[in-house]
Scaffold this motif. Structure first.
Motif, PDB file in Angstrom:
ATOM      1  N   PRO A  62       0.808  -1.233   0.000  1.00 33.38           N
ATOM      2  CA  PRO A  62       0.000   0.000   0.000  1.00 33.38           C
ATOM      3  C   PRO A  62       0.835   1.275   0.000  1.00 33.38           C
ATOM      4  O   PRO A  62       0.445   2.269  -0.620  1.00 33.38           O
ATOM      5  CB  PRO A  62      -0.837  -0.115   1.285  1.00 33.38           C
ATOM      6  N   ILE A  63       2.001   1.287   0.662  1.00 29.40           N
ATOM      7  CA  ILE A  63       2.853   2.479   0.656  1.00 29.40           C
ATOM      8  C   ILE A  63       3.311   2.799  -0.766  1.00 29.40           C
ATOM      9  O   ILE A  63       3.331   3.958  -1.186  1.00 29.40           O
ATOM     10  CB  ILE A  63       4.074   2.281   1.583  1.00 29.40           C
ATOM     11  N   SER A  64       3.662   1.761  -1.526  1.00 30.05           N
ATOM     12  CA  SER A  64       4.126   1.982  -2.898  1.00 30.05           C
ATOM     13  C   SER A  64       3.007   2.486  -3.800  1.00 30.05           C
ATOM     14  O   SER A  64       3.262   3.180  -4.788  1.00 30.05           O
ATOM     15  CB  SER A  64       4.727   0.693  -3.468  1.00 30.05           C
ATOM     16  N   ARG A  65       1.751   2.129  -3.471  1.00 26.66           N
ATOM     17  CA  ARG A  65       0.626   2.644  -4.247  1.00 26.66           C
ATOM     18  C   ARG A  65       0.312   4.088  -3.883  1.00 26.66           C
ATOM     19  O   ARG A  65      -0.142   4.877  -4.717  1.00 26.66           O
ATOM     20  CB  ARG A  65      -0.617   1.777  -4.034  1.00 26.66           C
ATOM     21  N   ALA A 216      -6.295   3.283   2.772  1.00 28.01           N
ATOM     22  CA  ALA A 216      -5.934   4.477   2.000  1.00 28.01           C
ATOM     23  C   ALA A 216      -5.515   4.107   0.578  1.00 28.01           C
ATOM     24  O   ALA A 216      -5.917   4.770  -0.393  1.00 28.01           O
ATOM     25  CB  ALA A 216      -4.809   5.232   2.704  1.00 28.01           C
ATOM     26  N   ALA A 217      -4.720   3.030   0.441  1.00 27.40           N
ATOM     27  CA  ALA A 217      -4.279   2.599  -0.888  1.00 27.40           C
ATOM     28  C   ALA A 217      -5.464   2.101  -1.719  1.00 27.40           C
ATOM     29  O   ALA A 217      -5.540   2.369  -2.924  1.00 27.40           O
ATOM     30  CB  ALA A 217      -3.224   1.509  -0.759  1.00 27.40           C
ATOM     31  N   THR A 221      -6.769   3.674  -5.269  1.00 33.01           N
ATOM     32  CA  THR A 221      -6.955   2.840  -6.453  1.00 33.01           C
ATOM     33  C   THR A 221      -8.374   2.957  -6.979  1.00 33.01           C
ATOM     34  O   THR A 221      -8.605   3.045  -8.195  1.00 33.01           O
ATOM     35  CB  THR A 221      -6.632   1.370  -6.127  1.00 33.01           C
ATOM     36  N   TRP A 222      -9.339   2.979  -6.073  1.00 29.15           N
ATOM     37  CA  TRP A 222     -10.754   3.107  -6.458  1.00 29.15           C
ATOM     38  C   TRP A 222     -11.021   4.444  -7.134  1.00 29.15           C
ATOM     39  O   TRP A 222     -11.704   4.513  -8.157  1.00 29.15           O
ATOM     40  CB  TRP A 222     -11.623   2.951  -5.211  1.00 29.15           C
ATOM     41  N   GLN A 227     -12.070   7.702 -11.995  1.00 28.32           N
ATOM     42  CA  GLN A 227     -11.684   8.800 -12.871  1.00 28.32           C
ATOM     43  C   GLN A 227     -11.473   8.304 -14.309  1.00 28.32           C
ATOM     44  O   GLN A 227     -11.882   8.958 -15.265  1.00 28.32           O
ATOM     45  CB  GLN A 227     -10.432   9.484 -12.359  1.00 28.32           C
ATOM     46  N   ARG A 228     -10.849   7.137 -14.428  1.00 25.05           N
ATOM     47  CA  ARG A 228     -10.645   6.560 -15.764  1.00 25.05           C
ATOM     48  C   ARG A 228     -11.985   6.226 -16.413  1.00 25.05           C
ATOM     49  O   ARG A 228     -12.198   6.441 -17.592  1.00 25.05           O
ATOM     50  CB  ARG A 228      -9.755   5.319 -15.691  1.00 25.05           C
ATOM     51  N   GLY A 229     -12.897   5.663 -15.572  1.00 25.29           N
ATOM     52  CA  GLY A 229     -14.222   5.321 -16.093  1.00 25.29           C
ATOM     53  C   GLY A 229     -14.992   6.541 -16.528  1.00 25.29           C
ATOM     54  O   GLY A 229     -15.638   6.552 -17.566  1.00 25.29           O
TER      55      GLY A 229
END
Length: 236
Positions: A62-65, A216-217, A221-222, A227-229
């Motif tokens: 999760p930190i890397s995300r 949080a990660a 991601t959600w 946003q992409r959708g």
């Protein structure tokens, strides 16, 4: 050839760094409990440091995300998991030889009653916690045993990733096992209750931190997926 040598050096460096971290952490846990018997000092120091290493491995994803700058340390998850399991194995050995003295009935909460000439259940919670610990250890051994490039090639990418996702199961089994011995095991009105283990609230903070990072990660991601959708729908 030089690139390969550099890769091997980084591989060895990761092992050395995690070994040093595990040794230092275990020593600090040992030093913090000088009033305990040697067996319990080693038992808890090894178990607690194993949990810390698993927590660190769980946090790296999760930190890397959340911050792409941490992506370069993601490979450390493999070594953190391997040495967490090795510490847990030694921890289990201390319990088997030092606490229950190779009497497996004692490991699952039974004690021999001379008057009845048979084993009787005296510690139900001890039995459940140790069975959870054994399950976590077996699960961890599978994960550690497949944390290598040979297993990745042999199992294939999809199967290997599926097996390694079991880290979440290992984490929560380890949390449940540790929580029992930190908060429940010594609450027995038949015997004197020792002073609270100082690691209780750091343990709560550790578990809480991992949970917050994962939530949080997941939210990040959600939001990106949403946003992409939305962007795709707008162009259509």
């Amino acid at each position: 050839m030089m690139a390969k040598d550099g890769l091997m050096k980084r591989w060895w460096m990761r092992h050395l760094i995690v070994i040093a971290l595990a040794a230092l952490g275990t020593a600090m846990f040992l030093y913090s409990r000088t009033e305990w018997s040697p067996m319990h000092r080693w038992n808890r120091a090894l178990g607690d440091m194993s949990l810390v290493l698993v927590a660190m491995a769980m946090a790296l994803g999760p930190i890397s995300r959340l911050s792409r700058g941490f992506v370069r340390i993601l490979p450390y998850r493999r070594e953190l998991g391997i040495y967490a399991v090795l510490l847990a194995l030694i921890h289990a050995g201390v319990i088997l030889f030092g606490w229950v003295q190779l009497d497996l009935m004692r490991l699952i909460g039974f004690e021999y009653h001379p008057g009845l000439e048979r084993y009787v259940m005296v510690q139900q919670g001890f039995a459940l916690a140790n069975l959870i610990g054994v399950l976590a250890l077996l699960y961890g051994a599978v994960l550690a045993g497949t944390s290598n490039d040979f297993s990745l090639r042999w199992l294939g990418d999809k199967v290997w990733k599926f097996v390694q996702q079991g880290t979440y199961v290992l984490w929560w089994l380890s949390v449940a096992h540790t929580a029992y011995f930190l908060f429940i095991h010594f609450l027995d009105f038949h015997r004197s209750t020792p002073d609270a283990n100082w690691f209780q609230w750091p343990f709560v903070a550790l578990v809480g931190t991992v949970m917050v990072l994962q939530i949080a990660a997941s939210l990040k991601t959600w939001r990106k997926a949403r946003q992409r959708g939305t962007g795709t729908a707008a162009t259509v």
